[in-house]
Design a protein around this motif. Structure first.
Motif, PDB file in Angstrom:
ATOM      1  N   VAL A 125     131.077 -16.744   2.571  1.00 57.52           N
ATOM      2  CA  VAL A 125     132.785 -16.601   2.583  1.00 57.52           C
ATOM      3  C   VAL A 125     133.259 -16.565   4.078  1.00 57.52           C
ATOM      4  O   VAL A 125     132.935 -16.910   5.002  1.00 57.52           O
ATOM      5  N   SER A 126     134.514 -17.105   3.255  1.00 59.90           N
ATOM      6  CA  SER A 126     135.429 -18.330   4.551  1.00 59.90           C
ATOM      7  C   SER A 126     136.238 -17.694   5.645  1.00 59.90           C
ATOM      8  O   SER A 126     136.799 -16.040   4.756  1.00 59.90           O
ATOM      9  N   THR A 127     136.723 -17.855   5.980  1.00 60.44           N
ATOM     10  CA  THR A 127     137.681 -17.021   7.557  1.00 60.44           C
ATOM     11  C   THR A 127     139.312 -16.284   6.642  1.00 60.44           C
ATOM     12  O   THR A 127     139.547 -15.347   6.347  1.00 60.44           O
ATOM     13  N   MET A 156     130.282 -17.408  12.106  1.00 60.09           N
ATOM     14  CA  MET A 156     131.357 -16.583  12.769  1.00 60.09           C
ATOM     15  C   MET A 156     131.760 -16.000  13.303  1.00 60.09           C
ATOM     16  O   MET A 156     132.533 -15.550  13.543  1.00 60.09           O
ATOM     17  N   LYS A 157     131.462 -16.902  14.536  1.00 62.33           N
ATOM     18  CA  LYS A 157     132.856 -17.329  16.019  1.00 62.33           C
ATOM     19  C   LYS A 157     133.824 -17.739  16.044  1.00 62.33           C
ATOM     20  O   LYS A 157     134.691 -16.565  15.543  1.00 62.33           O
ATOM     21  N   GLU A 158     134.214 -18.622  14.623  1.00 59.60           N
ATOM     22  CA  GLU A 158     135.314 -18.383  13.526  1.00 59.60           C
ATOM     23  C   GLU A 158     135.946 -17.373  12.714  1.00 59.60           C
ATOM     24  O   GLU A 158     137.135 -17.867  13.329  1.00 59.60           O
ATOM     25  N   THR A 159     135.449 -17.729  12.486  1.00 58.60           N
ATOM     26  CA  THR A 159     135.320 -16.270  11.664  1.00 58.60           C
ATOM     27  C   THR A 159     135.989 -14.616  12.666  1.00 58.60           C
ATOM     28  O   THR A 159     137.501 -14.129  11.958  1.00 58.60           O
ATOM     29  N   VAL A 160     135.400 -14.368  13.549  1.00 58.24           N
ATOM     30  CA  VAL A 160     135.804 -13.179  14.704  1.00 58.24           C
ATOM     31  C   VAL A 160     137.044 -13.656  14.909  1.00 58.24           C
ATOM     32  O   VAL A 160     137.701 -13.121  14.936  1.00 58.24           O
ATOM     33  N   GLN A 161     137.079 -14.888  15.781  1.00 59.19           N
ATOM     34  CA  GLN A 161     137.951 -15.923  16.778  1.00 59.19           C
ATOM     35  C   GLN A 161     139.451 -15.500  15.797  1.00 59.19           C
ATOM     36  O   GLN A 161     140.655 -15.122  16.241  1.00 59.19           O
ATOM     37  N   SER A 162     139.788 -15.930  14.638  1.00 65.32           N
ATOM     38  CA  SER A 162     140.517 -15.961  13.528  1.00 65.32           C
ATOM     39  C   SER A 162     141.637 -14.836  12.835  1.00 65.32           C
ATOM     40  O   SER A 162     142.555 -14.374  13.141  1.00 65.32           O
ATOM     41  N   LEU A 163     139.891 -13.588  12.309  1.00 65.14           N
ATOM     42  CA  LEU A 163     140.952 -11.994  13.059  1.00 65.14           C
ATOM     43  C   LEU A 163     141.446 -11.996  13.944  1.00 65.14           C
ATOM     44  O   LEU A 163     142.580 -10.954  13.869  1.00 65.14           O
ATOM     45  N   LYS A 164     140.418 -11.760  15.630  1.00 66.24           N
ATOM     46  CA  LYS A 164     141.665 -11.755  16.563  1.00 66.24           C
ATOM     47  C   LYS A 164     142.807 -11.674  16.802  1.00 66.24           C
ATOM     48  O   LYS A 164     144.038 -11.559  16.878  1.00 66.24           O
ATOM     49  N   ILE A 188     131.369 -14.168  21.536  1.00 70.13           N
ATOM     50  CA  ILE A 188     132.348 -14.106  20.327  1.00 70.13           C
ATOM     51  C   ILE A 188     133.951 -13.179  20.137  1.00 70.13           C
ATOM     52  O   ILE A 188     134.551 -13.465  19.424  1.00 70.13           O
ATOM     53  N   GLY A 189     133.680 -12.228  20.993  1.00 73.17           N
ATOM     54  CA  GLY A 189     134.763 -11.103  20.902  1.00 73.17           C
ATOM     55  C   GLY A 189     134.374 -10.277  19.707  1.00 73.17           C
ATOM     56  O   GLY A 189     136.269  -9.711  19.323  1.00 73.17           O
ATOM     57  N   ALA A 190     133.380  -9.824  19.101  1.00 74.00           N
ATOM     58  CA  ALA A 190     133.348  -9.054  17.907  1.00 74.00           C
ATOM     59  C   ALA A 190     132.889  -7.634  19.045  1.00 74.00           C
ATOM     60  O   ALA A 190     133.325  -7.379  20.559  1.00 74.00           O
ATOM     61  N   ASP A 191     134.012  -6.453  17.986  1.00 72.59           N
ATOM     62  CA  ASP A 191     133.673  -4.954  18.686  1.00 72.59           C
ATOM     63  C   ASP A 191     132.535  -4.763  18.675  1.00 72.59           C
ATOM     64  O   ASP A 191     132.108  -3.716  19.525  1.00 72.59           O
ATOM     65  N   GLY A 192     131.335  -4.769  17.705  1.00 73.39           N
ATOM     66  CA  GLY A 192     129.909  -4.219  17.702  1.00 73.39           C
ATOM     67  C   GLY A 192     129.199  -5.308  17.442  1.00 73.39           C
ATOM     68  O   GLY A 192     129.624  -6.407  17.253  1.00 73.39           O
ATOM     69  N   PHE A 193     128.160  -4.637  17.500  1.00 72.15           N
ATOM     70  CA  PHE A 193     126.721  -5.639  17.546  1.00 72.15           C
ATOM     71  C   PHE A 193     125.636  -4.500  16.762  1.00 72.15           C
ATOM     72  O   PHE A 193     125.469  -3.189  16.651  1.00 72.15           O
ATOM     73  N   ALA A 194     125.200  -4.787  15.769  1.00 74.55           N
ATOM     74  CA  ALA A 194     123.218  -4.134  15.637  1.00 74.55           C
ATOM     75  C   ALA A 194     122.994  -4.971  14.964  1.00 74.55           C
ATOM     76  O   ALA A 194     122.586  -5.654  14.061  1.00 74.55           O
ATOM     77  N   PRO A 195     121.671  -4.718  15.665  1.00 73.28           N
ATOM     78  CA  PRO A 195     120.322  -4.694  15.083  1.00 73.28           C
ATOM     79  C   PRO A 195     119.644  -5.305  13.627  1.00 73.28           C
ATOM     80  O   PRO A 195     119.006  -5.610  13.214  1.00 73.28           O
ATOM     81  N   ASP A 196     120.345  -4.105  12.692  1.00 69.14           N
ATOM     82  CA  ASP A 196     119.507  -3.572  11.685  1.00 69.14           C
ATOM     83  C   ASP A 196     120.312  -2.598  10.440  1.00 69.14           C
ATOM     84  O   ASP A 196     121.125  -2.372  11.287  1.00 69.14           O
ATOM     85  N   ALA A 197     120.662  -2.127   9.464  1.00 66.51           N
ATOM     86  CA  ALA A 197     121.422  -1.147   8.917  1.00 66.51           C
ATOM     87  C   ALA A 197     121.872  -0.877   9.209  1.00 66.51           C
ATOM     88  O   ALA A 197     122.640   0.161   9.341  1.00 66.51           O
ATOM     89  N   GLY A 198     120.560   0.462   9.717  1.00 65.48           N
ATOM     90  CA  GLY A 198     120.889   2.093   9.869  1.00 65.48           C
ATOM     91  C   GLY A 198     121.653   1.814  11.435  1.00 65.48           C
ATOM     92  O   GLY A 198     122.498   2.644  11.473  1.00 65.48           O
ATOM     93  N   SER A 199     121.021   0.716  12.277  1.00 65.95           N
ATOM     94  CA  SER A 199     121.928   0.940  12.761  1.00 65.95           C
ATOM     95  C   SER A 199     123.710   0.855  12.968  1.00 65.95           C
ATOM     96  O   SER A 199     124.480   0.684  13.377  1.00 65.95           O
ATOM     97  N   ALA A 200     123.350  -0.649  12.308  1.00 64.86           N
ATOM     98  CA  ALA A 200     125.082  -0.747  11.824  1.00 64.86           C
ATOM     99  C   ALA A 200     126.143   0.194  11.138  1.00 64.86           C
ATOM    100  O   ALA A 200     127.210   0.525  11.351  1.00 64.86           O
ATOM    101  N   ALA A 201     125.421   1.584  10.853  1.00 64.91           N
ATOM    102  CA  ALA A 201     125.458   2.870  10.122  1.00 64.91           C
ATOM    103  C   ALA A 201     126.634   3.705  11.534  1.00 64.91           C
ATOM    104  O   ALA A 201     127.521   3.770  11.666  1.00 64.91           O
TER     105      ALA A 201
END
Ligand code: B1M
Length: 209
Positions: A125-127, A156-164, A188-201
């Protein structure tokens, strides 16, 4: 061999036709859905290790991925709870250049069960596609970017920075995937990170509340 070991072995061997039945048998035997899922995730670790060692190649890796996806289909109704709350829309995708989607699909399923409406953009998925999806969908409160390749971390870095810097507002950005860390997410300026699907929710809910 226990039924869980059977599931693991058949996922590793890429037996997509056999895995759903074995997963069902493992459930019927009383094994928990989460335990069966973890066994399949472990299988993919083994597959990745064999690929790194040059023992198997891309087609075998692809067959194992298909087998796991079929197994996950059986578990889906048991893993994803239902939530009546509405936390807005989450746009999710695997970043540009990256075709891995099993982890992204699990994350999508868990975020959906936390109370989001999902818009899944798929893989590679492109930015621009992420940005258009935010514009085209109502009440986007979260953008979730997955990446499995070290080489696609720059995307990923480019996407996050472009979104911001897009001027669009009202949403938070969460990132994840095997090579992603909290440190990298911060960098890279993301608001959050999660290591797996459960913690992503869990993180997704936390970010929009
Ligand atoms: Co690929 N591949 N692959 N592969 N593949 C890896 C990732 C690799 C580690 C294998 C290895 O070498 N040991 C390696 C990457 C090395 C690196 O960059 N560090 C690799 C490589 C090199 C490649 C190719 C370059 C191989 C080649 O062509 N020479 C190529 C790249 C193609 C491309 O993307 N452009 C490639 C291709 C493929 C297939 C297409 C054959 C297939 C993917 C099919 C598919 O996804 N539909 C494939 C597979 C299956 C794998 C492994 C074996 C399994 C991936 C997987 O599904 N894991 C993988 C080895 C491994 O992971 N150990 C490997 C199970 C899944 C549940 O875990 O995706 O990590 P995961 O998701 C987790 C967490 O990461 C997290 O939650 C999930 C669930 O708990 N998470 C998030 C994921 N996204 C998240 C987002 C979040 C939060 C958490 O917030 C938004």
């Amino acid at each position: 061999m226990t039924m869980i070991e059977e599931v693991k072995a058949k996922v590793e061997a890429g037996k997509a036709k056999l895995v759903p039945g074995l997963v069902q048998e493992a459930l019927d035997e009383g094994n928990a859905a989460g335990e069966i899922l973890q066994a399949m995730i472990d299988s993919m670790g083994v597959v990745g290790g064999k690929f790194s060692a040059g023992e198997i190649f891309v087609p075998e890796m692809l067959m194992a991925a298909k087998a796991m996806s079929k197994g996950v289909d059986v578990l889906k109704p048991l893993l994803a709870g239902t939530s009546t709350s509405s936390l807005g829309t989450c746009v999710i995708g695997t970043v540009q250049g990256d075709l891995h989607d099993i982890g992204k699909n699990l994350v999508s399923m868990m975020i959906e069960s936390a109370g989001f409406k999902m818009v899944d953009l798929g893989v590679d998925v492109s930015t621009e596609k992420f940005i258009n999806a935010i514009k085209e969908n109502e009440n986007v409160t979260l953008v979730a970017c997955s990446g499995l390749l070290t080489t696609t971390l720059s995307a990923m870095k480019e996407t996050v920075q472009s979104l911001k810097t897009s001027g669009l507002t009202g949403f938070k950005v969460i990132v994840g995937g095997a090579p992603v860390s909290q440190e990298m997410a911060d960098e890279i300026g993301a608001d959050g990170f999660a290591p797996d699907a459960g913690s992503a929710a869990v993180k997704a809910k936390e970010l929009v509340n």
